[in-house]
Design an enzyme around this catalytic site. Structure first.
Site, short mmCIF file in Angstrom:
data_model
loop_
_atom_site.label_atom_id
_atom_site.label_comp_id
_atom_site.label_asym_id
_atom_site.label_seq_id
_atom_site.Cartn_x
_atom_site.Cartn_y
_atom_site.Cartn_z
N VAL A 291 -22.62 -4.14 -58.39
CA VAL A 291 -22.87 -3.87 -57.05
C VAL A 291 -21.99 -4.53 -56.09
O VAL A 291 -21.35 -4.23 -55.13
CB VAL A 291 -24.53 -4.25 -56.82
CG1 VAL A 291 -24.64 -4.16 -55.41
CG2 VAL A 291 -25.24 -3.34 -57.44
N GLU B 92 -32.64 -5.56 -47.72
CA GLU B 92 -32.86 -4.06 -48.11
C GLU B 92 -32.80 -3.46 -49.42
O GLU B 92 -33.50 -2.80 -50.24
CB GLU B 92 -32.37 -3.15 -47.00
CG GLU B 92 -32.62 -1.96 -47.10
CD GLU B 92 -33.97 -1.31 -46.57
OE1 GLU B 92 -34.45 -1.95 -45.34
OE2 GLU B 92 -34.82 -0.94 -47.31
N GLU C 152 -31.62 -2.54 -66.20
CA GLU C 152 -31.35 -3.67 -66.11
C GLU C 152 -30.31 -4.30 -67.44
O GLU C 152 -30.55 -3.62 -68.38
CB GLU C 152 -32.55 -4.62 -65.98
CG GLU C 152 -33.36 -4.16 -64.81
CD GLU C 152 -32.60 -4.66 -63.48
OE1 GLU C 152 -32.36 -5.88 -63.14
OE2 GLU C 152 -32.36 -3.72 -62.60
N LYS D 180 -40.63 -5.29 -57.36
CA LYS D 180 -40.66 -4.79 -56.09
C LYS D 180 -41.71 -4.49 -55.42
O LYS D 180 -41.95 -4.31 -54.26
CB LYS D 180 -39.67 -3.49 -56.39
CG LYS D 180 -38.20 -3.56 -57.15
CD LYS D 180 -37.79 -2.30 -57.54
CE LYS D 180 -36.34 -2.41 -58.11
NZ LYS D 180 -35.80 -1.47 -59.05
N GLY E 234 -27.52 1.92 -58.84
CA GLY E 234 -26.43 2.16 -58.93
C GLY E 234 -25.63 1.64 -57.85
O GLY E 234 -25.83 1.15 -57.10
N1 HSE Z 1 -32.96 -1.17 -63.25
C1 HSE Z 1 -33.25 -0.94 -61.98
C2 HSE Z 1 -33.72 0.58 -62.14
C3 HSE Z 1 -32.17 -1.00 -61.09
O1 HSE Z 1 -33.51 1.11 -63.14
O2 HSE Z 1 -34.16 0.78 -60.86
C4 HSE Z 1 -32.53 -1.12 -59.54
O3 HSE Z 1 -33.17 -2.06 -59.08
#
Ligand code: HSE
Length: 429
Positions: free
Chosen positions: A14, A129, A190, A205, A302
């Site tokens: 990222v 965000e 991850e 999240k 991504g």
């Molecule tokens: N490992 C996470 C996913 C990446 O698969 O959504 C984004 O947070």
């Protein structure tokens, strides 16, 4: 023209995405924002790292003090991930008057309120965000656009890896482990994919979404979490025959002033908008009284989807810097609403039980369910060879604690060979 200097902490997937976009869209951003955005420094501990872009003469350092003590840097983008040293760097940056953008859901789901408190005290911005839903602007929507109407429910597919695995298992009949290996190769899992498949990533999240949706502090410890490792091809096939599909959902709901927050695989009607979200895509479905239903959909993981969310935050901070309003949107949420224990949550269930096939078996099981107030919606029997039968039940809305007690009693019966599957059903009108 005014110049705003930026530093990036960490050149992973990222971080490099942000650098590439900042360099490539320099002029475009300048026109949009009315000032120059300059990538002034990069912090990266691995000096040997092969980069996917030409960094030119931008200084690369492994010493945080080089960034912290540079008075020209006004925005720090943290793309290192993990708790430490990211937490210390963010705290020190905020306290020294720098604004911060982070994608670090692990950190925010545990220590978000502490960091927002520091930002508030310092009058600086902390934007995040990219921590939920990648390119989908869901946090901005919850923070601003949807603020006028109390939100009742947020249900999201917020982990791309598990959605990719379940989609492939459903549409192509692939098995779990081979698909996970592909997700890792494609780069959206991850570093430790257990975080994805065991639901932790989506749990983090869910904590962030609930905090913003219900304006009350929710941390990772409050989230009830089950992953997808137990989902089998048979579960998917039986669900399919009932016009249902299996998704890993993050569900945040406010009922009578209490917050339900959970992540688990759920059966959704195929007609539900979230059922059409396939592959590594994410979507978040929001319900409120007056605005009705809203769904935001897009790439949740991504390099560039995440980098674009980060640059959206940078744009907002740039405006705040220019208009002298940094710190104005930072909110520190206190724990104002209680978390509903999972036992008190009301849900529909999908149950697969393997029982001895003899007269009275169904009646025995139904009697126990009835005693615990578990009312049945549908029952299907599949005869198997070897004197056993598989019964598939879908319940009406039941209190989870009641269902658990009933299942405990059913498990102890001599006729019960196995409680094969217990899954929740969501999204039924
Ligand atoms: N490992 C996470 C996913 C990446 O698969 O959504 C984004 O947070």
């Amino acid at each position: 023209m005014e110049t705003i200097n930026i530093a990036i902490l960490g050149l992973g997937t990222v971080g490099q995405g942000v650098a590439i976009m900042l360099l490539k869209y320099e002029e475009f951003l300048e026109r949009q924002l009315g000032c120059k955005i300059v990538l002034k420094r990069i912090l990266e501990k691995d000096w040997q790292k092969e980069l996917d872009f030409d960094k030119g003469d931008i200084p690369l350092s492994d010493n945080w003090q080089d960034v912290l003590t540079d008075p020209d840097i006004q925005i720090v983008i943290e793309t290192m991930g993990g708790i430490e040293p990211a937490k210390t760097f963010i705290r020190e940056a905020l306290q020294s008057g720098k604004n911060v953008v982070t994608a670090n859901k692990d950190l925010l789901a545990l220590h978000g309120q502490e960091l927002f408190g520091i930002a508030e005290e310092a009058g600086t911005d902390l934007y995040f965000e990219a921590s939920v839903g990648g390119a989908i602007p869901i946090l901005c929507a919850l923070r601003q656009n949807l603020i006028s109407d109390p939100i009742r429910e947020v249900m999201g597919i917020v982990n791309g890896t598990t959605n990719y695995i379940l989609s492939r298992m459903t549409d192509q009949g692939d098995d779990f482990s081979s698909v996970l290996a592909d997700a890792q190769k494609l780069g959206f899992a991850e570093a430790n994919p257990a975080s994805d498949v065991e639901g932790l990533d989506a749990g983090r999240k869910a904590a962030i979404l609930s905090t913003l949706a219900f304006q009350s502090q929710v941390t990772l410890d409050d989230v009830y979490i089950e992953g997808i490792t137990g989902i089998t091809r048979e579960d998917i096939l039986f669900a399919d025959q009932m016009d249902l599909c299996i998704k890993l959902v993050a569900l945040c709901r406010e009922t009578d002033g209490k917050i339900e927050v959970r992540v688990h695989p759920a059966l959704l009607p195929k007609a539900h908008p979230l059922s059409s979200v396939k592959e590594a895509y994410n979507a978040v479905f929001v319900k409120a009284d007056r605005l009705g239903e809203v769904m935001l959909y897009g790439r949740g993981a991504g390099r560039f989807p995440t980098a674009s969310a980060i640059l959206g935050d940078v744009a907002e901070i740039v405006r705040n810097i220019r208009f002298g309003s940094c710190g104005s949107l930072t909110r520190v949420y206190q724990r104002e609403k209680a978390i509903l224990p999972i036992e008190d949550v009301e849900t529909r269930f999908f149950l697969r039980l393997l029982l001895t096939d003899r007269p009275g078996v169904l009646a025995t099981v139904a009697r126990i369910l009835g005693r615990y107030q578990v009312s049945l919606d549908t029952v299907n029997q599949i005869d198997l060879i070897g004197g056993n039968a598989e019964l598939i039940f879908v319940t009406h809305l039941v209190r989870e604690g009641d269902l658990r007690k009933a299942l405990e009693e059913i498990r102890g019966l001599e006729i019960t060979k196995e409680v094969i599957t217990v899954l929740r059903v969501e999204g039924v009108a």
